[in-house]
Design an enzyme around this catalytic site. Structure first.
Site, short mmCIF file in Angstrom:
data_model
loop_
_atom_site.label_atom_id
_atom_site.label_comp_id
_atom_site.label_asym_id
_atom_site.label_seq_id
_atom_site.Cartn_x
_atom_site.Cartn_y
_atom_site.Cartn_z
N ARG A 113 5.91 9.58 2.84
CA ARG A 113 4.49 9.73 2.54
C ARG A 113 3.62 9.86 3.80
O ARG A 113 2.48 10.31 3.71
CB ARG A 113 3.98 8.52 1.73
CG ARG A 113 4.47 8.43 0.31
CD ARG A 113 3.73 7.32 -0.43
NE ARG A 113 2.31 7.57 -0.54
CZ ARG A 113 1.41 6.70 -1.00
NH1 ARG A 113 1.82 5.49 -1.37
NH2 ARG A 113 0.13 7.00 -1.07
N ALA A 143 0.83 -1.20 0.00
CA ALA A 143 0.00 0.00 0.00
C ALA A 143 0.87 1.26 0.00
O ALA A 143 0.57 2.24 -0.69
CB ALA A 143 -0.93 0.00 1.21
N TYR A 144 1.97 1.22 0.76
CA TYR A 144 2.85 2.39 0.83
C TYR A 144 3.44 2.72 -0.54
O TYR A 144 3.56 3.89 -0.91
CB TYR A 144 3.96 2.15 1.85
CG TYR A 144 4.86 3.36 2.02
CD1 TYR A 144 4.53 4.38 2.90
CD2 TYR A 144 6.04 3.49 1.27
CE1 TYR A 144 5.33 5.49 3.03
CE2 TYR A 144 6.86 4.60 1.41
CZ TYR A 144 6.49 5.61 2.29
OH TYR A 144 7.29 6.73 2.41
N HIS A 145 3.82 1.69 -1.29
CA HIS A 145 4.47 1.93 -2.58
C HIS A 145 3.46 2.06 -3.73
O HIS A 145 3.88 2.22 -4.88
CB HIS A 145 5.46 0.80 -2.87
CG HIS A 145 6.66 0.81 -1.96
ND1 HIS A 145 7.62 1.79 -2.03
CD2 HIS A 145 7.03 -0.03 -0.95
CE1 HIS A 145 8.55 1.56 -1.11
NE2 HIS A 145 8.23 0.46 -0.45
#
Length: 324
Positions: free
Chosen positions: A263, A230-232
């Site tokens: 982020r 999800a972060y990337h």
């Protein structure tokens, strides 16, 4: 850099000083008149303090050092051969007093011939103190498990190390090599212990997370919610991303968290450190870091900042709400 004269020491003990007519049974040693010394400097909140004293025919001498930098704290921990736990006292005795612990007779017999890993010890503690039967807060649970884990590790280490010490060493190099192996084992346990405790609680609470996700500049936050994928994913909303760094002591080390995940704002930092100065707390919040601490130590922080600090229970609910 500070020389202070006039420190006053008093020993309170009903047995040796009946003339004090103390109502309660005391066995205390109090030192006062520290005003103007580094011990009274609020910016040293959370620092390691070393006290040393001697008494001989020439009189009594007391020396005190307060660490100023992370390098000095690392040096003190190197001398001790262990990571300094917040709020815990260490003395100069070669071996700690034998401490009878309730779980001693329940420890696996194999551990006394093959030293267990940190994960093995934690799994044992978790089985003896499961979250499913815990009736108090998860803040209390984490502290209770940590205390039990430390006692178990110390007892196993005593059985493992003491015979070798009594047998002696044939050379200085052999002694140094053995001492370093013990120190490294202690620091290895301390380095992973807090993460294991938090991970267990998060899993039981059914939070979505991943550990050691690689972010910018090859940084690896301890916990990323909900996942590294999800972060990337640039399409995943930033406000649904969260991170938690865990540091037993955060004095000066909190700055490492600033660049761990570009982020994510704000960034959360969990610590067991009992108290942080107002100036450092203000600097943390200016850099987008929110402190998370166990509720029982909340009172050690400045009253003006407590409403900005989260306890562990509140952090779990915050993540759960975000993932709902």
């Amino acid at each position: 850099d500070c020389l202070q004269n006039g420190i006053q020491a008093k020993y309170y003990n009903n047995k040796y000083f009946p003339e004090l007519n103390l109502k309660k049974k005391y066995d205390e040693f109090r030192m006062t008149r520290w005003a103007g010394t580094p011990l009274q400097d609020v910016e040293n909140t959370g620092s390691i303090c070393v006290l040393a004293g001697k008494y001989d025919d020439a009189g009594t001498e007391l020396l005190c050092w307060v660490s100023r930098t992370e390098d000095e704290e690392d040096l003190i921990e190197y001398w001790l051969g262990k990571e300094v736990e917040p709020g815990r006292m260490y003395n100069s005795k070669l071996l700690d007093d034998v401490k009878e612990i309730p779980l001693l007779k329940q420890l696996p017999v194999s551990w006394f011939s093959n030293f267990p890993s940190g994960r093995d010890i934690f799994d044992f503690i978790e089985s003896k103190l499961p979250q499913s039967t815990w009736t108090r807060s998860i803040d209390d649970l984490l502290l209770k498990r940590r205390s039990m884990e430390f006692d178990v590790f110390t007892e196993i280490e005593r059985h493992d190390v003491l015979p070798n010490i009594k047998d002696g060493f044939s050379s200085v190099d052999e002694f140094i090599k053995y001492a370093n192996s013990i120190a490294n084992r202690r620091k290895s346990r301390a380095g992973t212990s807090l993460e294991l405790h938090l991970e267990s609680i998060f899993r039981y609470e059914k939070l979505q997370f991943e550990t050691q996700v690689v972010t910018e500049q090859n940084k690896k936050p301890d916990f990323v919610f909900p996942s590294g994928e999800a972060y990337h994913n640039p399409k995943f909303p930033d406000f649904k991303l969260h991170m938690l760094a865990s540091k037993t002591c955060c004095k000066d080390r909190w700055r490492q968290v600033i660049s761990e995940a570009d982020r994510i704002k704000p960034k959360h930092l969990f610590t067991l450190q009992e108290g942080v100065s107002s100036n450092q707390l203000n600097e943390m919040y200016q850099n987008g870091i929110v402190l998370v601490v166990p509720q029982p130590i909340m009172s050690s922080f400045p009253a003006d900042y407590r409403d900005k600090i989260m306890n562990l229970t509140g952090f779990v609910e915050y993540i759960r709400s975000s993932q709902a």
